[in-house]
Enzyme design. Sequence first.
Site, PDB file in Angstrom:
ATOM      1  N   HIS A 100      18.087 -29.559  59.425  1.00 24.43           N
ATOM      2  CA  HIS A 100      17.155 -29.334  60.524  1.00 24.43           C
ATOM      3  C   HIS A 100      16.585 -30.631  61.072  1.00 24.43           C
ATOM      4  O   HIS A 100      16.028 -30.647  62.164  1.00 24.43           O
ATOM      5  CB  HIS A 100      16.035 -28.351  60.125  1.00 24.43           C
ATOM      6  CG  HIS A 100      15.052 -28.839  59.123  1.00 24.43           C
ATOM      7  ND1 HIS A 100      15.140 -28.571  57.778  1.00 24.43           N
ATOM      8  CD2 HIS A 100      13.917 -29.557  59.280  1.00 24.43           C
ATOM      9  CE1 HIS A 100      14.112 -29.091  57.151  1.00 24.43           C
ATOM     10  NE2 HIS A 100      13.352 -29.696  58.039  1.00 24.43           N
ATOM     11  N   ASP A 237      20.745 -27.083  53.561  1.00 23.45           N
ATOM     12  CA  ASP A 237      19.951 -27.856  54.523  1.00 23.45           C
ATOM     13  C   ASP A 237      20.162 -29.362  54.344  1.00 23.45           C
ATOM     14  O   ASP A 237      19.277 -30.081  53.884  1.00 23.45           O
ATOM     15  CB  ASP A 237      18.473 -27.496  54.379  1.00 23.45           C
ATOM     16  CG  ASP A 237      17.683 -27.792  55.652  1.00 23.45           C
ATOM     17  OD1 ASP A 237      18.212 -28.521  56.514  1.00 23.45           O
ATOM     18  OD2 ASP A 237      16.553 -27.301  55.778  1.00 23.45           O
ATOM     19  N   SER A 663      10.415 -33.439  55.143  1.00 19.24           N
ATOM     20  CA  SER A 663      11.745 -32.897  55.392  1.00 19.24           C
ATOM     21  C   SER A 663      12.778 -34.014  55.273  1.00 19.24           C
ATOM     22  O   SER A 663      12.640 -35.065  55.887  1.00 19.24           O
ATOM     23  CB  SER A 663      11.820 -32.303  56.798  1.00 19.24           C
ATOM     24  OG  SER A 663      11.181 -31.065  56.866  1.00 19.24           O
TER      25      SER A 663
END
Length: 727
Positions: A100, A237, A663
């Site tokens: 992402h 991810d 992240s």
Amino acid sequence: MRYEITVFCDMRHFMRFSLLATTALTLAMAGFAPLAQADEGMWLPNQTAGIAKELTEAGLKMDPTKLGDFTAAPLNAIVSLGGCSAAFLSPEGLVATNHHCVYGSIQYNSTPAADYLTNGFLAKTLKDELPAAPGTRIFVIEDLRDVTARMNQGLTPALSGQARYAALDTNRKALIAECEAQANRRCDVRAYFGGASYYLQQQLEIKDVRLVYAPAGGVGNFGGETDNWMWPRHTGDWGFYRAYVAPDGSSAAFAPDNVPYKPKAHLKIAKDGVKTGDFVMVAGFPGVTTRLVTAAEARFSFEKSSPLQQKLLSDYSDLIAKVTAGDPDATIKYASIIKGADNYKKKTLGEIAGADAIDLNGRKERQEAAYRDWVKADPARTAAYGTAITNLDGLVAEDQAAQLDSMRTGTVGRGQLLTAARLAYRFAKEREKPDAARESGYQDRDRRQLTERLTSVERRYVPRVDRALFEAALVEYKQASPAGQDPVFLAKLDAIGVDRLYADTRLADTATRLAWLDKTPAEFEASTDPFIQLAVAMYPADMVREQKSKDRTGRTQAARSVYVAGQIAYEASQGRTLYPDANGSLRFTYGHIKGREKDGQIWTPFTTAAGLLAKQTGKGDFNAPANFIAQLKAGDWGSYAAPELGTLPINYLSTVDITNGNSGSSTLNAKGEFVGLAFDGTLDGVISDWSYEASVNRTIHADSRFMLWTMDKVDGAQRLLKEMGVE
């Protein structure tokens, strides 16, 4: 997922953060002992000596001082993407982060004919690697140093709020200019202790970033919004960039003859995976936590601003989905925007529910009452901190009305051509000043970023979609208080009309849009382009609001810096220590792989291939590619299987303390080796941004074995595996 929305931002909000973070600086610097509670806290590199005993007792199997060494791994392999975290995994500048986090670049390079969002992307050779989306950067940390004395030069109690803001801003820009006199450096000064201390973070800025690999969307985003912030999770991810530099090794913009960057260090891929109970660390650049705000600020957020934010994001996301439905080109162009909005609206709902679950308001009020009673109990403490407490309370109330108005009126920024026009006109106005006197965000150092922001519109703009979003934003705008609205803007818009606004503008053309960055204010003011006319009309009210905001920020800095100093003294008197709130600087956090029991549920620490297969429906959020599913069913795990599980591990839970900005942070084992990527938290745990609760705080990681297996068995990325030293 801990996703960062890329938006056109108001630079005064950035400056407010830089000069007035509510963060607490490490007390190890002041000689205090570290916080006793295990797993809580986002530690600065130079705190490692102070918590060496705790790290070793927790299970660290390397010299703790190496975690504070900018010249060696693992620390100098950790990089920032300016919103996400990442790390070098090879000597050839290969960077691993979350899917992402590279999503914007996947979207930017996708078309209906080459749909990398759906099908994934793998560069077979270096020459096949694609330029990342405009504005993508890799920032390599080099230094973090105390500049408090320089920042405080010229500050006196007699200064007005605006004068105090101006003095801090001047000092900050001077420090940055000195730091950036070194070629290709990007520097920033961030506030700690509510503005009582400041540190300068120096980073090497790598401008040529290329997309190398991302799995198919059905792997990288398996579970979609259904599973977002949830456990159990089965998401791949991860994604890879590569840093490129000029042949002489200097940082340079994209050029065909650029070569891979040679980092000073890179992370080693662990040969053995992790298991339940293992010590793990996460290193990255966490964005913002608000654990030191006042009780009134927390109450306002969860009673008023958070519900409004959630509504605005939900309406925004729903409208994008509606107006792009059935249009593949529009769907691709708005994919990263809607993904960010969906993420934040779900997180906000989780925070609202979490605040009730842990009685956040009551917790903050009790903590605050204990601190304030301690101040009142002693005349000396009252003299030192009492006025700051009173002043801060008044400023918090003053700021709240402005916040709600700003949230509503700021929605017009979703009109991308209007925002582009406002940015360009502001840049023209600022260029009338000497560079050092310009507003941050509009100096010469910012020209490239402004250009890239305006360029990126071309792949994220559809006129009919933009118009629908702008018209909906106008409805919200008009719900702001009369004091928050700009009647000149509304009158000008009525005179132009929305039909003409979109029919007569030429700003949709990239060359035309970029050309405005070189025009004078007089040329803007004489323009017949309707968006340019609107930008010019909005400028005076924008400046009035900005000056009011600066005045509040200056006054708040004076009060909050003293208020937080009192909190530090109070905690020390109780034998406790405050740790740093997140503020975008490099941090590491540690904990253990651990599941959780939750109201009749048992969350095991690992998910496996069997769980992914059970979720696979071939539809919607659970639609992994056929070849991927076939390989999973074949069960050929090889060396990627977890011995204690007897199968392929997918994701795992840990107790490490993270927030947005983490992240893409690499997860490290006790020896500092790469064992995965942090990518999310759980919905009831996101309240940790406001108050840490050990019983609910969990971080979700993509297991490195799942990543390596997919690269090997599904996507044929042997070139990259060899480069990373995977045998």
